[in-house]
Design a protein around this motif. Structure first.
Motif, mmCIF file in Angstrom:
data_model
loop_
_atom_site.group_PDB
_atom_site.id
_atom_site.type_symbol
_atom_site.label_atom_id
_atom_site.label_comp_id
_atom_site.label_asym_id
_atom_site.label_seq_id
_atom_site.Cartn_x
_atom_site.Cartn_y
_atom_site.Cartn_z
ATOM 1 N N GLN A 24 0.838 -1.208 0.000
ATOM 2 C CA GLN A 24 0.000 0.000 0.000
ATOM 3 C C GLN A 24 0.872 1.258 0.000
ATOM 4 N N SER A 25 1.879 1.290 0.866
ATOM 5 C CA SER A 25 2.698 2.503 0.932
ATOM 6 C C SER A 25 3.538 2.662 -0.331
ATOM 7 N N THR A 26 3.921 1.552 -0.984
ATOM 8 C CA THR A 26 4.684 1.680 -2.236
ATOM 9 C C THR A 26 3.789 2.217 -3.358
ATOM 10 N N VAL A 27 2.515 1.773 -3.373
ATOM 11 C CA VAL A 27 1.589 2.293 -4.392
ATOM 12 C C VAL A 27 1.450 3.811 -4.226
ATOM 13 N N PHE A 28 1.312 4.269 -2.983
ATOM 14 C CA PHE A 28 1.183 5.714 -2.758
ATOM 15 C C PHE A 28 2.502 6.430 -3.065
ATOM 16 N N ALA A 29 3.630 5.754 -2.772
ATOM 17 C CA ALA A 29 4.938 6.358 -3.075
ATOM 18 C C ALA A 29 5.132 6.497 -4.581
ATOM 19 N N LEU A 30 4.583 5.540 -5.352
ATOM 20 C CA LEU A 30 4.664 5.612 -6.818
ATOM 21 C C LEU A 30 4.080 6.919 -7.334
ATOM 22 N N LEU A 31 3.047 7.381 -6.622
ATOM 23 C CA LEU A 31 2.376 8.603 -7.069
ATOM 24 C C LEU A 31 3.318 9.800 -7.060
ATOM 25 N N ALA A 32 4.400 9.734 -6.267
ATOM 26 C CA ALA A 32 5.360 10.840 -6.233
ATOM 27 C C ALA A 32 5.917 11.076 -7.638
ATOM 28 N N PHE A 33 6.203 9.988 -8.369
ATOM 29 C CA PHE A 33 6.753 10.120 -9.723
ATOM 30 C C PHE A 33 5.717 10.726 -10.676
ATOM 31 N N PHE A 34 4.459 10.257 -10.527
ATOM 32 C CA PHE A 34 3.431 10.754 -11.445
ATOM 33 C C PHE A 34 3.065 12.200 -11.131
ATOM 34 N N VAL A 35 3.086 12.549 -9.835
ATOM 35 C CA VAL A 35 2.817 13.936 -9.448
ATOM 36 C C VAL A 35 3.927 14.833 -9.991
ATOM 37 N N ALA A 61 3.385 17.777 -12.562
ATOM 38 C CA ALA A 61 3.815 19.136 -12.213
ATOM 39 C C ALA A 61 4.678 19.719 -13.326
ATOM 40 N N ALA A 80 2.968 26.481 -4.394
ATOM 41 C CA ALA A 80 3.395 25.076 -4.238
ATOM 42 C C ALA A 80 4.888 25.007 -3.911
ATOM 43 N N MET A 122 6.559 23.573 -0.436
ATOM 44 C CA MET A 122 7.493 22.441 -0.481
ATOM 45 C C MET A 122 8.855 22.826 0.099
#
Lengths: 207, 199
Positions: A111-122, A126, A144, A148
């Motif tokens: 679960q945490s890796t799936v959410f971490a993957l989103l860092a690349f897509f975000v 961006a 933003a 950050m």
């Protein structure tokens, strides 16, 4: 004879009016019925979630039976669902049980890796979205970046102006827009709730 | 990397991360495994935390047979799984949605409207307080579509978009930071816990 559709509108109207009226009535009998109904709704909700789980199981089991495309993966889903459920019911869910082990070492890392993957897509979104085409896009970009930079150690080390500015942005302009959105959501929710109770909005109960 | 737990967690983490290259059988395996495990976990939690204490325990300990009514209504939800019986599931849904809608009206008015308006008006003596009130009014005017957005209304709506952009920018910044910290957590697990490359 009343159909289930008509009966469901009557139930929806009566339950809705009671839910609304109980807020204004301090009568102990009404409070008692209200507490019971809260439990009732929680029980029905729990069964509704079980229906969802059974539906997932049925869908994947169907794919396995029909040897559908990607049926092997569906078999993995079915097997893991049954294994996790069996582990929870047979061995308990306390620390040290198989269920807790599966949760800690299978579910949580994935679960945490799936959410971490989103860092690349975000980051890629961006890169494409943060072009300073106009003033609005510029404000979005600057805010933003400010938030950050203020939340990483180097930002705090560089100058104390960064975290203070970020706090001001969060507590004043961002907060005001958030409040306006919350007020809008509140008014919209009240309107939708009234439409549901009065039977104007029937899609929620299959109207 | 000595114990089975670390090996399993590492293998599954790498399976999910392999999606960065492209969709592949390892990722798909982990994806379906996650679906199955998550649904299984929810099933156990629902039964242990809701159905068992609210239905079974109440009947067995205090003889409260009234809970059989919501249990029967809950069982009607299973009628959804058969098309010809699915109409029966409307009855428990109607109770849940109707009661939820009724309870939410005063709660929403209190928490989302009155509380937010009063909090916005409390610090009007300061410059920040005035900025907040201007921000709230201008942002709300952006969503007011009953009149054409021109003149004063148009200028207010335009100002509202600037406040909205600040909010979206801040929310985006937080989202990125939370995802990055999760990624750091996973990389820490791989490099420190699994391979012992960093201390």
């Amino acid at each position: 004879m009343m159909t289930t559709r008509k009966i469901s509108f009557v139930i929806c109207f009566a339950a809705g009016i009671f839910g609304l009226v109980q807020y204004f009535s301090p009568h102990p009998a009404i409070s008692s019925v209200y507490r019971s109904l809260l439990d009732w709704v929680q029980i029905i909700f729990a069964f509704a979630l079980l229906v969802g789980a059974l539906s997932v199981l049925r869908m994947h089991a169907g794919k396995v039976m029909k040897r559908d495309r990607h049926w092997v993966y569906s078999a993995v889903a079915v097997a893991s669902l049954i294994a996790m459920t069996a582990a929870g019911f047979a061995g308990g869910a306390d620390r040290g049980s198989l269920f807790a082990w599966l949760f800690d070492n299978v579910q949580v890392p994935m679960q945490s890796t799936v959410f971490a993957l989103l860092a690349f897509f975000v980051a890629s979104a961006a890169y494409r979205g943060f072009r300073m085409r106009n003033l609005e896009a510029g404000i979005l970009l600057v805010t933003a970046l400010l938030i950050m930079l203020a939340r990483i150690p180097i930002g705090e080390l560089a100058t104390d102006w960064l975290p203070r500015s970020a706090d001001w942005v969060l507590n004043v302009p961002s907060m005001s827009a958030k409040r306006a959105l919350l007020i809008g959501i509140g008014l919209g929710s009240v309107t939708t709730a009234l439409r549901v109770i009065l039977g104007i909005e029937r899609s929620a109960i299959g109207g | 990397m000595t114990d089975l737990a670390t090996i399993v967690a590492l293998a599954l983490t790498l399976c999910i991360l392999s999606f960065l290259y492209r969709e592949n059988p390892f990722y798909r395996f982990a994806e379906y495994l996650l679906v199955g495990v998550s649904v299984g976990y929810s099933t156990v939690v629902i039964c242990r935390n809701s159905i068992y204490p609210l239905v079974i325990e109440r009947i067995s300990s205090s003889g409260d047979i009234l809970v059989l009514i919501p249990a029967a209504l809950g069982l009607l939800m299973f009628a959804r799984l058969k098309r010809s019986w699915s109409g029966l599931s409307r009855l428990p849904l109607a109770l849940m949605i109707g009661f939820g809608a009724g309870v939410s009206i005063p709660a929403m008015l209190q928490a989302r409207v009155l509380k937010q308006v009063s909090s916005s008006m409390q610090s009007l003596a300061t410059l920040d307080g005035i900025v907040i009130v201007v921000g709230v009014i201008s942002t709300m005017s952006y969503f007011y579509f009953s009149r054409k957005q021109e003149g004063l209304n148009g200028r207010l709506a335009k100002l509202g978009t600037y406040f909205l952009m600040v909010f979206f920018g801040a929310t985006f910044g937080f989202t990125v930071m939370s995802r990055i910290s999760l990624l750091i957590g996973r990389l820490e697990f791989i490099l420190r816990d699994a391979f012992g490359l960093v201390s």
